[in-house]
Structures are given as structure tokens and as C-alpha cells.
Design a protein around this motif. Structure first.
Motif, PDB file in Angstrom:
ATOM      1  N   SER A  23       0.834  -1.202   0.000  1.00 60.80           N
ATOM      2  CA  SER A  23       0.000   0.000   0.000  1.00 60.80           C
ATOM      3  C   SER A  23       0.866   1.248   0.000  1.00 60.80           C
ATOM      4  N   PHE A  24       1.940   1.233   0.800  1.00 56.21           N
ATOM      5  CA  PHE A  24       2.862   2.373   0.830  1.00 56.21           C
ATOM      6  C   PHE A  24       3.467   2.620  -0.548  1.00 56.21           C
ATOM      7  N   ASN A  25       3.760   1.555  -1.274  1.00 56.86           N
ATOM      8  CA  ASN A  25       4.410   1.692  -2.578  1.00 56.86           C
ATOM      9  C   ASN A  25       3.531   2.409  -3.600  1.00 56.86           C
ATOM     10  N   THR A  26       2.238   2.448  -3.363  1.00 60.80           N
ATOM     11  CA  THR A  26       1.343   3.099  -4.320  1.00 60.80           C
ATOM     12  C   THR A  26       1.227   4.605  -4.071  1.00 60.80           C
ATOM     13  N   ILE A  27       1.888   5.101  -3.031  1.00 56.78           N
ATOM     14  CA  ILE A  27       1.830   6.530  -2.709  1.00 56.78           C
ATOM     15  C   ILE A  27       3.004   7.232  -3.390  1.00 56.78           C
ATOM     16  N   ARG A  28       2.691   8.323  -4.095  1.00 49.33           N
ATOM     17  CA  ARG A  28       3.727   9.095  -4.789  1.00 49.33           C
ATOM     18  C   ARG A  28       4.657   9.784  -3.806  1.00 49.33           C
ATOM     19  N   THR A  29       5.937   9.849  -4.177  1.00 52.09           N
ATOM     20  CA  THR A  29       6.907  10.560  -3.351  1.00 52.09           C
ATOM     21  C   THR A  29       7.594  11.670  -4.134  1.00 52.09           C
ATOM     22  N   GLY A  30       7.127  11.965  -5.342  1.00 49.71           N
ATOM     23  CA  GLY A  30       7.760  12.994  -6.161  1.00 49.71           C
ATOM     24  C   GLY A  30       8.723  12.413  -7.177  1.00 49.71           C
ATOM     25  N   ARG A  31       9.061  11.138  -7.018  1.00 48.06           N
ATOM     26  CA  ARG A  31       9.924  10.452  -7.977  1.00 48.06           C
ATOM     27  C   ARG A  31       9.098   9.395  -8.688  1.00 48.06           C
ATOM     28  N   ALA A  32       9.439   9.142  -9.951  1.00 47.40           N
ATOM     29  CA  ALA A  32       8.717   8.141 -10.728  1.00 47.40           C
ATOM     30  C   ALA A  32       9.020   6.746 -10.195  1.00 47.40           C
ATOM     31  N   THR A 106       3.553  19.521  -4.044  1.00 47.42           N
ATOM     32  CA  THR A 106       3.441  20.725  -3.215  1.00 47.42           C
ATOM     33  C   THR A 106       3.469  20.290  -1.748  1.00 47.42           C
ATOM     34  N   THR A 107       3.707  21.219  -0.871  1.00 45.83           N
ATOM     35  CA  THR A 107       3.735  20.921   0.562  1.00 45.83           C
ATOM     36  C   THR A 107       2.390  20.364   1.014  1.00 45.83           C
ATOM     37  N   GLU A 108       1.324  20.953   0.492  1.00 44.64           N
ATOM     38  CA  GLU A 108      -0.028  20.510   0.831  1.00 44.64           C
ATOM     39  C   GLU A 108      -0.248  19.045   0.402  1.00 44.64           C
ATOM     40  N   ARG A 109       0.191  18.737  -0.809  1.00 47.27           N
ATOM     41  CA  ARG A 109       0.026  17.388  -1.348  1.00 47.27           C
ATOM     42  C   ARG A 109       0.871  16.390  -0.562  1.00 47.27           C
ATOM     43  N   ARG A 110       2.070  16.801  -0.161  1.00 43.80           N
ATOM     44  CA  ARG A 110       2.934  15.925   0.647  1.00 43.80           C
ATOM     45  C   ARG A 110       2.250  15.586   1.969  1.00 43.80           C
ATOM     46  N   GLN A 111       1.582  16.580   2.571  1.00 41.84           N
ATOM     47  CA  GLN A 111       0.878  16.340   3.825  1.00 41.84           C
ATOM     48  C   GLN A 111      -0.276  15.363   3.617  1.00 41.84           C
ATOM     49  N   GLU A 179       7.168   8.286   5.246  1.00 42.12           N
ATOM     50  CA  GLU A 179       6.944   9.705   5.531  1.00 42.12           C
ATOM     51  C   GLU A 179       8.192  10.516   5.217  1.00 42.12           C
ATOM     52  N   LYS A 180       9.359   9.955   5.524  1.00 45.95           N
ATOM     53  CA  LYS A 180      10.614  10.654   5.213  1.00 45.95           C
ATOM     54  C   LYS A 180      10.758  10.818   3.694  1.00 45.95           C
ATOM     55  N   ALA A 181      10.429   9.761   2.937  1.00 43.40           N
ATOM     56  CA  ALA A 181      10.517   9.824   1.473  1.00 43.40           C
ATOM     57  C   ALA A 181       9.513  10.837   0.906  1.00 43.40           C
ATOM     58  N   ILE A 182       8.329  10.887   1.490  1.00 41.44           N
ATOM     59  CA  ILE A 182       7.305  11.833   1.019  1.00 41.44           C
ATOM     60  C   ILE A 182       7.734  13.269   1.293  1.00 41.44           C
ATOM     61  N   GLN A 183       8.315  13.529   2.446  1.00 40.73           N
ATOM     62  CA  GLN A 183       8.684  14.888   2.837  1.00 40.73           C
ATOM     63  C   GLN A 183       9.983  15.374   2.187  1.00 40.73           C
ATOM     64  N   THR A 184      10.788  14.429   1.640  1.00 42.48           N
ATOM     65  CA  THR A 184      12.035  14.816   0.983  1.00 42.48           C
ATOM     66  C   THR A 184      11.734  15.488  -0.354  1.00 42.48           C
ATOM     67  N   VAL A 185      12.279  16.662  -0.523  1.00 38.05           N
ATOM     68  CA  VAL A 185      12.018  17.418  -1.763  1.00 38.05           C
ATOM     69  C   VAL A 185      13.057  17.052  -2.800  1.00 38.05           C
TER      70      VAL A 185
END
Length: 185
Positions: A23-32, A106-111, A179-185
Motif C-alpha cells: 500500500s505504501f508503494n502506491t503513494i507518490r513521493t515525487g519520484r517516478a 506541493t507541501t499541501e500534497r505531501r501532507q 513519511e521521510k521519502a514523502i517529505q524529501t524534496v
């Protein structure tokens, strides 16, 4: 299941952790990542089929996914399924393959994605606790039936609880990593 055979409880808890990780793998982190499309189903010849079984999915760079269908006739079906899915990406069809550009988050989307990851983690923890409940109920039932002694039942319940703690900790660690991967820009 007997006292010595807690492998079924452990296996069920391990499956809950693996399901949470998927389930975590299906969440975008900003990288393809090709796992973003794991849940996309395409209506192919009247039956829902996973996108991975209909096309070759690659990541030519960090912000692009490329989908090349095995059957060129399914291109428009794949494009429509991606558009209708909850992936949140717009497919670009060039006639032979589909490109998905992954925009920076965006920051909002990351949250929002962090909240979604927390929700998936809680679902995983609930699954682990349900397995714990079943294991403890089984130990109590075996004690009641006279199959095992009170001490053996208590030992089995303690072992089930330690397995629960172990797998809950694994889910928490996976959540922290995501969460760390999601918050990393």
C-alpha cells in the motif's frame, strides 16, 4: 494450532506487514516509480486486468513513467483507466506509448500523502492486532478444552503478544521511512 506452532500467527502477521508495504508503494513521493500504477485496473475484453500484465512500464528518468502496451489496440483503454484512477496523473498518448509526467509535489500534497500513509499503517496495525486476538482466543480455547495447561496458555499468549509488538514495530518503521521519502524534496 498447538503451543509450538505459532508459525501460522507469525505468517499472518508477516502478510499484514507485506500488504501495508505494498500500500505504501502506491503513494507518490515525487519520484517516478512503477509501483504507482500497481492498483490501476484496465477493462480489457470485458474483464478487469492489471496494467502491469498489459504493458511494459519503465522509468526513463526520475520524473517520467513510460507505458508501452503489449497490444497496441489497448492503448486508449489504458489511457482512460489511468485518467479515471486515483493516481492523479494525466497520461500523454503519442500513438504507440503513454508518458506520465510526475510533477513535483506541493507541501499541501505531501501532507495529504503522509496522512494517507498513516491511514495505511493503521490498517496494517489493525490487521496485526486481529491476528493477535485470534491467537490469544485460540490459546484460551485450548486451555479451556484441556489441550494445554494454564502456564502453557499464558506462555503462548505472551509469545503472540511479542510477535504483535515485533510486527507493529516493523509497520511503524516502514511508515517512518515512507513519511521521510514523502517529505524529501
Amino acid at each position: 494450532m498447538k503451543l509450538a506452532d505459532l508459525s501460522e500467527v507469525e505468517e499472518a502477521m508477516q502478510k499484514a506487514v507485506e500488504s501495508t508495504q505494498r500500500s505504501f508503494n502506491t503513494i507518490r513521493t515525487g519520484r517516478a516509480s512503477t509501483s504507482l500504477l500497481d492498483r490501476v485496473m484496465v477493462e480489457y475484453y470485458g474483464s478487469p486486468t492489471s496494467l502491469k500484465s498489459l504493458a511494459n512500464i519503465t522509468t526513463p528518468d526520475a520524473s517520467t513513467l513510460m507505458i508501452q502496451p503489449f497490444d497496441p489496440g489497448s492503448l486508449s483503454l489504458i489511457e482512460r483507466s489511468i485518467s479515471l484512477s486515483d493516481v492523479g496523473l494525466t497520461p500523454n498518448n503519442d500513438g504507440s506509448l503513454i508518458r506520465l509526467n510526475i510533477p513535483p509535489l506541493t507541501t499541501e500534497r505531501r501532507q495529504e500523502f503522509a496522512k494517507l500513509a498513516s491511514k495505511y499503517a493503521e490498517e496494517g496495525r489493525v490487521s496485526v492486532r486481529n491476528v493477535r486476538r485470534d491467537g490469544i482466543d485460540l490459546a484460551r480455547q485450548q486451555e479451556k478444552d484441556g489441550d494445554i495447561s494454564e502456564d502453557e496458555s499464558r506462555d503462548m499468549q505472551d509469545e503472540v503478544q511479542s510477535l504483535t509488538d515485533k510486527y507493529t514495530k516493523q509497520i511503524d518503521e516502514a511508515l517512518a521511512d515512507k513519511e521521510k521519502a514523502i517529505q524529501t524534496v
